[in-house]
Design an enzyme around this catalytic site. Structure first.
Site, mmCIF file in Angstrom:
data_model
loop_
_atom_site.group_PDB
_atom_site.id
_atom_site.type_symbol
_atom_site.label_atom_id
_atom_site.label_comp_id
_atom_site.label_asym_id
_atom_site.label_seq_id
_atom_site.Cartn_x
_atom_site.Cartn_y
_atom_site.Cartn_z
ATOM 1 C CG PHE A 1 -1.864 1.103 1.384
ATOM 2 C CD1 PHE A 1 -2.140 1.979 0.344
ATOM 3 C CD2 PHE A 1 -2.522 1.308 2.584
ATOM 4 C CE1 PHE A 1 -3.031 3.026 0.498
ATOM 5 C CE2 PHE A 1 -3.423 2.352 2.757
ATOM 6 C CZ PHE A 1 -3.662 3.216 1.712
ATOM 7 C CB CYS A 2 0.943 4.313 0.139
ATOM 8 S SG CYS A 2 1.540 6.019 0.050
ATOM 9 C CB VAL A 3 5.757 4.529 0.939
ATOM 10 C CG1 VAL A 3 7.260 4.335 0.971
ATOM 11 C CG2 VAL A 3 5.433 5.995 0.695
ATOM 12 N N GLY B 1 3.942 -0.208 -1.247
ATOM 13 C CA GLY B 1 3.885 -0.801 -2.578
ATOM 14 C C GLY B 1 5.127 -0.514 -3.393
ATOM 15 C CG LEU C 1 -3.844 -2.043 -2.075
ATOM 16 C CD1 LEU C 1 -4.452 -2.200 -0.677
ATOM 17 C CD2 LEU C 1 -4.816 -2.529 -3.141
#
Length: 573
Positions: A306-308, A310, A334
């Protein structure tokens, strides 16, 4: 680098805020000066604002401006300038029905528009214009009449009704926040990590100096044979993905029969201040992948970032590909950027000078405080995340609401300087990780196109941190058979959307051989949460089911402590 807050210097956070504001205004003034053609010999080059260079003109223009408005109002021709949609600063009836407050509002909105138009007309390149808009908005937001007690009708009314008790309480709230070094936006007494946040049952089965690995207790008699490892962002606490019961992505995944493991990142402390980007890969997802494979007796596992988280996960997958190691069954990203060509407004705050300064200060060891990161993200939506709470808490003396997402957002995480500097230079500034062979990570040249696992991509349509078009471009950089899903709402709300609540919607279009705009035009909107779509996709790429294990961990990795573990409870500086 600004001095950290301490008991000996309780005003340090305000000093830092003032210095940040001064720097922002200097950049704004310099850019305006350049747009006006003011040369280096002009006073602006010595730090004077271009508006201050012509004080008589500005004063007369301001008087004329206000006289025009007053005359128009007296004649019954008051111009109707409305706040933008979603702007809650002027919701009180007095802003519409009181001539005095309506005049204040209209004057402010018209002047704001005038300043915005001036920025739009500046003769500068596109990035400079975007930076100008950002800094202009910071100034415009700060100068709103709603932010001052003498020009906010709600503040005055509340003070009268409470016989000034609201002002006294507000002052006490300000003093308490000075001690904390941040604005309190939520009733922190209403939440406790491990009680009503991060409460999904599980156990810590591995830890090192950077992460704890949580294995969640199965809730079904049978589980998927292919386990799932979740990599949250390292700039926030992981429990965004495990909020209260009924609002937890982890809880949902476990309930669907997945065997879920999750990384809990440790906030940087003195002994970890030297950790690098490679350390984050080796000690984080690369180590966790091997532990999960061992515990679950699985050759390959599902991974989700998720985000960083990811971005870190994508780079870890690139390292595995460079090593020729096939340990992943699928990868889910994500609201993640791998291509940083368009980074939205946050990219405007990162330039060569800023990164070079960070590298000089903390690039070889040091800590980027979590409070500083939180403040930076807050400036992206200053009216909602800063000024709203200044007014409510300090001017009106109100008690903050109990809101789990705001509690999580205030629970910041610090980062080691070397890791942060590598990340910002190779992503936001130079956009290297997407280019084959342009970065060396864990001793190997990385080519993300060699990552050849099925890919599930989720973006949020109103995301102000990861523009959805940027997330869409990941389909062309890595993975195979990509599935792209666009959720409604923003960076967090688009992701955290439990199906039982039947809120929002998402868009699907199996034909991803389109540019982003065309993809959306041809996409079909579906009501509700995207979570079931992801669950179905993941199970199609799994290898069957087996009986749920009776105990967490195994002989090699035994239970250390119950979830959520120690790391997530540690407070950053």
């Amino acid at each position: 680098m600004s001095s950290p807050s301490s008991p000996n210097n309780p005003l340090a956070p305000i000093e830092e805020l003032m210095r940040a504001g001064q720097q922002s205004m200097k950049q704004f003034d310099d850019a305006i000066a350049a747009a006006m053609g003011v040369g280096a010999s002009r006073p602006t080059s010595q730090g004077m604002s271009p508006f201050a260079m012509y004080p008589d003109y500005v004063t007369q223009a301001w008087r004329l401006w206000n006289a025009s408005i007053v005359n128009a109002f007296a004649a019954g021709m008051m111009p109707s300038v409305q706040p933008s949609r979603g702007d809650k600063r002027f919701k009180d009836d007095a802003w519409q029905h009181s001539p005095y407050y309506d005049l204040l509002k209209q004057s402010y909105l018209l002047t704001s528009k005038q300043l915005s138009d001036l920025v739009d007309q500046a003769q500068v390149d596109d990035k400079s214009r975007l930076q100008l808009r950002f800094y202009a908005r910071q100034f415009i937001d700060a100068m709103s009449p709603s932010n001052f007690p003498a020009t906010n009708p709600e503040v005055i009314r509340t003070a009268i009704q409470t016989r000034a008790a609201s002002l006294a309480t507000g002052m006490q709230n300000l003093i308490e926040d000075l001690k904390k070094g941040r604005i309190t936006r939520v009733d922190e007494s209403a939440f406790e990590v491990g009680r009503n946040l991060a409460a999904t049952p599980g156990s810590v089965v591995f830890e090192n100096e950077l992460i704890q690995l949580i294995e969640y207790a199965p809730q079904t008699a049978e589980i998927e044979m292919t386990p799932l490892l979740i990599v949250p962002p390292c700039i926030n606490k992981y429990y965004l993905l495990d909020l209260g019961a009924g609002n937890s992505f982890v809880e949902y995944a476990v309930a669907q029969g997945h065997r879920v493991f999750l990384i809990s990142w440790r906030s940087a402390v003195s002994e970890t201040q030297y950790l690098t980007w490679d350390d984050y890969l080796n000690l984080g997802p690369l180590k966790a992948i091997d532990v999960v494979r061992d515990i679950a007796s699985a050759d390959k596992i599902h991974v989700l970032g998720f985000c960083v988280g990811g971005t870190i996960l994508s780079c870890a997958a690139g390292v595995l590909a460079a090593r020729g190691e096939h340990k992943l069954a699928t990868m889910t990203l994500l609201t993640t950027m791998v291509d940083f060509a368009d980074t939205g407004e946050i990219g405007l705050l990162i330039d060569e000078n800023a990164i070079a300064l960070r590298e000089a200060m903390i690039g070889r060891g040091g800590i980027l405080p979590g409070k500083e990161l939180a403040f930076t993200f807050g400036t992206l939506r200053a009216n909602d995340l800063i000024w709203r709470y200044v007014v409510e808490s300090y001017l009106k003396g109100a008690t903050p609401e109990a809101f789990d997402l705001l509690y999580w957002d205030s629970d910041s995480v610090s980062l080691p300087g070397p890791m942060y500097c590598w990340y910002t230079r190779n992503t936001y500034l130079e956009n290297k990780i997407k280019e084959p062979g342009k970065t060396t990570q864990c001793g190997l040249p990385i080519d993300l196109s060699q990552v050849s696992v099925p890919l599930y991509l989720l973006a949020s349509r109103e995301d102000h941190i990861v523009p959805w078009q940027s997330a869409y471009r990941s389909k062309d950089l890595m993975g195979k058979d990509p599935r792209f899903v666009l959720a409604a709402s923003g960076h967090v709300a688009g992701v955290i959307n439990p199906p039982a609540r039947k809120k929002r919607s998402y868009w699907l279009n199996d034909n991803i051989n389109r540019d982003a705009t065309t993809w959306l035009e041809e996409a079909q909107e579906k009501p509700g949460s995207w979570w079931p779509d992801w669950d179905d996709w993941l199970k199609r790429h799994s290898s069957g089911k087996k009986r749920a294990p009776a105990q967490p961990g195994n002989a090699n990795f035994k239970v250390i402590e119950p979830a959520p573990g120690r790391y997530v409870k540690q407070k950053s500086n």
